[in-house]
Structures are given as C-alpha cells and as structure tokens.
Design an enzyme around this catalytic site. Structure first.
Site, PDB file in Angstrom:
ATOM      1  N   GLU A 109      60.872  15.580  24.934  1.00  0.00           N
ATOM      2  CA  GLU A 109      59.603  15.667  24.222  1.00  0.00           C
ATOM      3  C   GLU A 109      59.504  14.653  23.098  1.00  0.00           C
ATOM      4  OE1 GLU A 109      62.036  17.882  24.689  1.00  0.00           O
ATOM      5  OE2 GLU A 109      61.727  19.645  23.397  1.00  0.00           O
ATOM      6  N   CYS A 132      64.066  22.869  21.868  1.00  0.00           N
ATOM      7  CA  CYS A 132      65.295  23.350  21.249  1.00  0.00           C
ATOM      8  C   CYS A 132      65.038  23.689  19.780  1.00  0.00           C
ATOM      9  CB  CYS A 132      66.404  22.310  21.370  1.00  0.00           C
ATOM     10  SG  CYS A 132      66.143  20.798  20.413  1.00  0.00           S
TER      11      CYS A 132
END
Length: 614
Positions: free
Chosen positions: A304, A358
């Site tokens: 990302e 994450c």
C-alpha cells in the site's frame, strides 16, 4: 399387560403401582435433595441412569389413532414400576423416568422439570393447522442456517448458469466463477472452485436484496452497505486482481505475493469509467545498511505504501500535461484564486488492499471477535503507534522512551531500522493527503474516497486505526487540510489465509509503465539502476515543474536548495503534520518515529557524477 386393579390412579399425573408392603400408614422415606449441577442440561432418563444402573424401559401399550398415537412406557426402580405417557416413545420414557426420580429424590425444580425431546409433540394433534405451522417455522429456521448462497440461488433460479475459468497463476484468486442471470453477470474469485462459486452466488443474492445476515465468506460481519456500494467495492478489487494477473502472466516467479494493493480512480462513480492507477505487492522494508543519502533507495516496500508512491508519480504526469498546455486532458484545473491547482469535479481515488494494513488495524483475533463493535475499546494496546522492524514481519508498539528521530550512525552501527506501520501512515494520509509535501507546493491536498479490503476487516478496528483514534484530539489544521473519513468496504470474495514465506521482492506497476518494476526489498532498488518512484526521481520531476506552472506557495520566487528545505517550505503541510503528531501524543498513543535527518538533506539538483555516492 399390568392388571388395572394393581394401579392407583392419580388425577393429576401418570399412574404407578402401590407400595409392595401395602402398609399405607408407614411414613414416606425422606427424599434426598439432588445437587442442581447434576441435572444441568440433562433429561430425566440420563439422570436416572446415572443413579440406578441397568434399568429397562418397557412399552406397556399404544392407544389412539395411527396419525396421533399415545404411548405408555414403564420402568421398574427398587421394586416399584413407574409409568409415563406421551405422543412419542421418547416423551413417554422421559415422563416415566421423571416419576421414578420424584419417588426418592427432591429435584430443585421438581414441579417444572424441563428436557429436550425435539419437537414438542406431547399434546399435539398431527393433523392440526397449528402443528403444520410449527413444523414450517422449524424448517424455515433450519434452512437459514444450513443452506449456503449457491443452494439458495439454485432454489430461486433453477436455470442459473455457472461458468468456471482459471484466473491466472495467483493462488489467492486462482479460480473465477461467472453467474449469468438474464442479462446480468456476477463474478466471484477464490483459491478454490467452491469459494469462487460461493462468492459469485453471494454477489448475485446481494444484488437481489436477499438477506444473508451481512456475513462475508470468512464469517466476518460487515456493516450495512448499499448494494451499489458493495458492487463498486467488488469491482475495484477485481480490477486490481485482474490487472496483477495480466501483468504476471509471463512471470510466474514474481507472481508470488502475500499482500497485493492498488489504487483506482473513478469519474462520477461510474463503473464503466474506472482507471487503475497502480498495482503493487510487498511486505518488507529496506535493510538499514542500504539506506541512501541521495534518495536512490525505497525505504518502505509494503504494497500500500508503494501504491501511494505510484499515485504521486501519476499526479506528476498530470501536472506535466498542465505545463505543456494540455490542461483539458489533465485531472487538474486552476484554483479560483489563480494560485495552484485542484482536482476536477467528480474524480475520486480508492485504495484496495487484499488484507488489513499492518499495525493497529490488524491487532485483533479474527475468529474470536466477530462483533461489529469493539468490546474492549479501553485496552492499553488499542490505537498505539506501531513500527515495522528491520529483518522481520509484523509490528511492535512504539516504546515511550524511544527517540523521535533515528540516527544515521546508529543505524550503520547495527541499530535496527524502524519504519512506521501502514495503519499509522494511512492515518497520516487522512490528515495531510496522499500527494506528499513537494506536490503541496502546486496542488490542494488529495484524500482517499474509500478503502477496500480483501480480508481481515473488522470495521471498528479499521475505523480506529485510520482516523478514529485521533478525531477527538486533532486540532489546529490549516485549511484546506482536514480530517478525512474514507468509506470502508470488505470484498464479497474475501481472500483465505495461506501460510507462506514472504518473498524478498516487491512488484511495482503504475499506469503508463509498460512493464512492472521488480524491487529487491533488501536494498530498495531494482537489479539495475534506481526505481522510478524513489525520492530522487520524484524530486527531479518536482524541479522541472518549478516556474512552469502556477504554485500555491510561490516557490519559484525562492527555490530551496535541498530536498528537506523544499518539504519544510510548505508551511501549511508542515503545520498539519505537526498537528497530527501532537494529536497522537495527546491521546497517549506514542511518538512518531522519523528516519535519520541525513536522508533528506541532498541537493535538489545533483550532478551526474554523484550517482556513486549511495
């Protein structure tokens, strides 16, 4: 058959044989009180069998018509026979056992003993309308639980057509099912044919407004979303997956991945007018020994994060069109005050990630917390800033006594390089925008319209991670910066967890690029040269725009000499970023950890012979 003269008839319950000694003047023995824990979730037969072993139950008689029989069962305990009657043998057996228990123990709920015998048919006429209603209700409740989307769709549309095809070499979306209903097609992908078919059927039923209790394929609860919104989210995810499959069709080695991300641009929300801006993979960060002082290396190669770098490159492409007098084909238009540019009306950017980012958005147990609302919002681990650690996967909370800035010599001496988690970076994008500091000289902040996840979505956790944890403490944002609240969606075709080792490369593709870049995540570079998305390359594009297009900060009048000075010169961007960091501290979530200052002190314009200074 027992003799009727041996029975004593009770007007309120089943009959039993009189005491064998015939002396009714004797006092009845004191009943032993039964421990309530013994009868928990047990019926009378089970309790009696535990107290008296080897008992035999005999069918005494069966009376009544064939469609509504009445059974009578007897059991002998301590020389006495006890009887029970019911519309089934099982009920009659339980009644007999209950009568036997009452004779020598005191039940805690003696008068209202309950036990499970399936459908309640003790006093039910099988031919009555009431019985049919109960049976239909029971059957309907079972159907909702047992029947899957494919079975339900086949019942509603017996002639539905299914088509299965291989979907490239990606293990997560290996199979692709297409369901045709009239003129409409519904697509589902999955790691197996069953999951792909179920996903396609779920999408079809959702379009038909069929109530599937808002459950995704992995059991995750999803918030109520409009059918059109879910359809758009599924389409965005499918665009990224299909583009990655086509890019890697001839390169199965680099098709291996754990995290896939991408950015899609829409025009007025029209499904037929979507454009894929970037497709990326990656789960690792650079090794501390290879960080660059002149911006040649990528530090963070999580999918990302590099997708956002691709978006920045695309924004430079669009500003180049403006510089070349092609503003009509660019996504930007001049602001009302004539200083700088803004996005044209109707343009929106959507981020897709195949799993939760994450950091804070992923700190939950997926099979223990299925509720939409976080049951433990005040846990000390909620909302904390977290860092990725060099040579490892996952994140750790920022320690309170950790320095705000890492040092160059400390990293080279062996200190593990720390990089802020993807959840924290996305949260920062929702304050300062995705365009970065340098582009803020020329354009207004650009925010994500939505975030689409392929799996591991818990809306309460994602909401907290990307903006909820600082919405009560953020203040002092200079216009046009604001707190962005993107929509959040989970794909119908959610990805399954596939344990595997993360590859040591990152695949980066941006629109306009003929072939994707393959980055070695250990050094942050391709095998030859440098990435087109590193700081140095983006800085060069920034320098070419100075003086050629209108700027918000009028940077052309006082051009900074270094990369770091150019970033600091956007005072509104710097103020917004500092406000975010203060909001984290005020909320008790920790300090933002920055990279060594030396990384950004290189000159804006470098000589060609400086390329060996890495």
């Amino acid at each position: 058959m027992a003799n009727d003269c041996d029975k004593v008839t009770s007007p309120t319950g089943p009959t039993k044989r009189a005491a064998t000694n015939g002396d009714k003047s004797l006092p009845e023995p004191k009943k032993k009180k039964l421990d309530p824990s013994i009868i928990k979730d047990k019926n009378p037969v089970s309790i009696l069998n535990e107290l008296r072993l080897g008992l035999k139950y005999n069918l005494i008689e069966q009376t009544g018509p064939l469609h509504a029989p009445l059974f009578k069962v007897g059991v002998e305990v301590d020389g006495q026979t006890y009887y029970g009657e019911g519309r089934s043998k099982k009920v009659a057996k339980c009644k007999a056992a209950e009568e036997a228990l009452k004779s020598f123990i005191q039940l805690p709920t003696n008068a209202n003993m309950t036990y499970t015998t399936g459908a309640d048919v003790t006093n039910m006429d099988f031919t009555s309308d009431a019985f049919e209603a109960v049976q239909k209700k029971h059957s309907a409740s079972k159907n909702v639980i047992v029947k899957g989307p494919v079975m339900l769709l086949n019942e509603l549309y017996p002639n539905v057509k299914y088509e299965c095809a291989e979907n490239g070499g990606c293990a997560y979306t290996r199979f692709k099912y297409t369901i045709t209903l009239g003129v409409e097609k519904f697509i589902g992908t999955g790691s197996s044919k069953k999951r792909a078919k179920t996903a396609a059927a779920t999408a079809a039923l959702a379009k038909l407004n069929f109530n599937l209790k808002d459950l995704s394929l992995d059991g995750s609860k999803k918030s109520s979303v409009l059918v059109e919104e879910q359809e758009r989210a599924d389409y965005i995810g499918r665009l990224i997956q299909d583009k990655f499959a086509s890019l890697m069709a001839e390169d199965p080695l680099h098709a291996k991945r754990k995290v896939l991300a991408g950015i899609v641009m829409t025009r007025n929300g029209n499904l037929s007018d979507f454009e894929v801006i970037s497709v990326t993979t990656g789960t690792k960060c650079i090794s501390g020994g290879h960080i660059s002082m002149i911006g040649y290396s990528l530090n963070d190669m999580h999918a990302e994060i590099v997708s956002r770098r691709c978006l920045i490159s695309y924004l430079y492409d669009q500003l180049d069109l403006v510089a070349n007098s092609q503003e009509e084909t660019s996504i930007f238009t001049l602001r009302e005050d004539g200083k700088g540019y803004k996005l044209k009306e109707g343009l929106e950017f959507h981020l897709y990630i195949n799993t939760a980012p994450c950091g804070d958005a992923r700190i939950f147990s997926p099979h223990e917390e299925c509720e939409a609302v976080d049951k433990h919002p005040n846990r000390s681990s909620r909302g904390l800033l977290r860092t990725k650690v060099e040579s490892g996967e996952g994140t750790i909370p920022v320690k309170i006594n950790t320095s705000l800035i890492q040092t160059w010599d400390g990293i080279l001496q062996g200190e593990r390089l720390l990089t802020m988690s993807c959840s924290d970076k996305i949260c920062r994008w929702n304050i300062v925008g995705v365009q970065g500091a340098l582009l803020s000289h020329f354009i207004e902040p650009i925010y994500l319209k939505s975030i689409v996840l392929g799996s591991l979505m818990r809306e309460s956790h994602l909401y907290r991670a990307i903006y909820g944890r600082i919405e009560n403490t953020i203040q002092g944002l200079p216009p046009p910066f604001r707190l962005n609240r993107p929509s959040m969606y989970l794909l119908t075709s959610s990805e399954t967890r596939m344990p595997c080792k993360a590859p040591s490369f990152s695949v980066i593709w941006c629109t306009g690029l003929p072939q994707p870049e393959i980055i070695n995540t250990n050094v942050g570079k391709p095998e030859k040269g440098r990435s087109k998305f590193c700081k140095y390359e983006l800085m060069e594009r920034f320098v070419r725009l100075i003086g050629n297009i209108s700027s918000i900060t009028e940077i052309e009048k006082n051009t900074p000499g270094s990369y770091s000075e150019a970033k600091e010169a956007v005072h509104s961007y710097k103020t917004a970023k500092d406000s975010l960091y203060k909001a984290f501290v005020k909320a008790g979530l920790g300090n933002w950890i920055s990279k060594p200052l030396e990384q950004d002190t290189f000159d804006l314009i470098l000589k060609s012979d400086d390329t060996n200074l890495n």
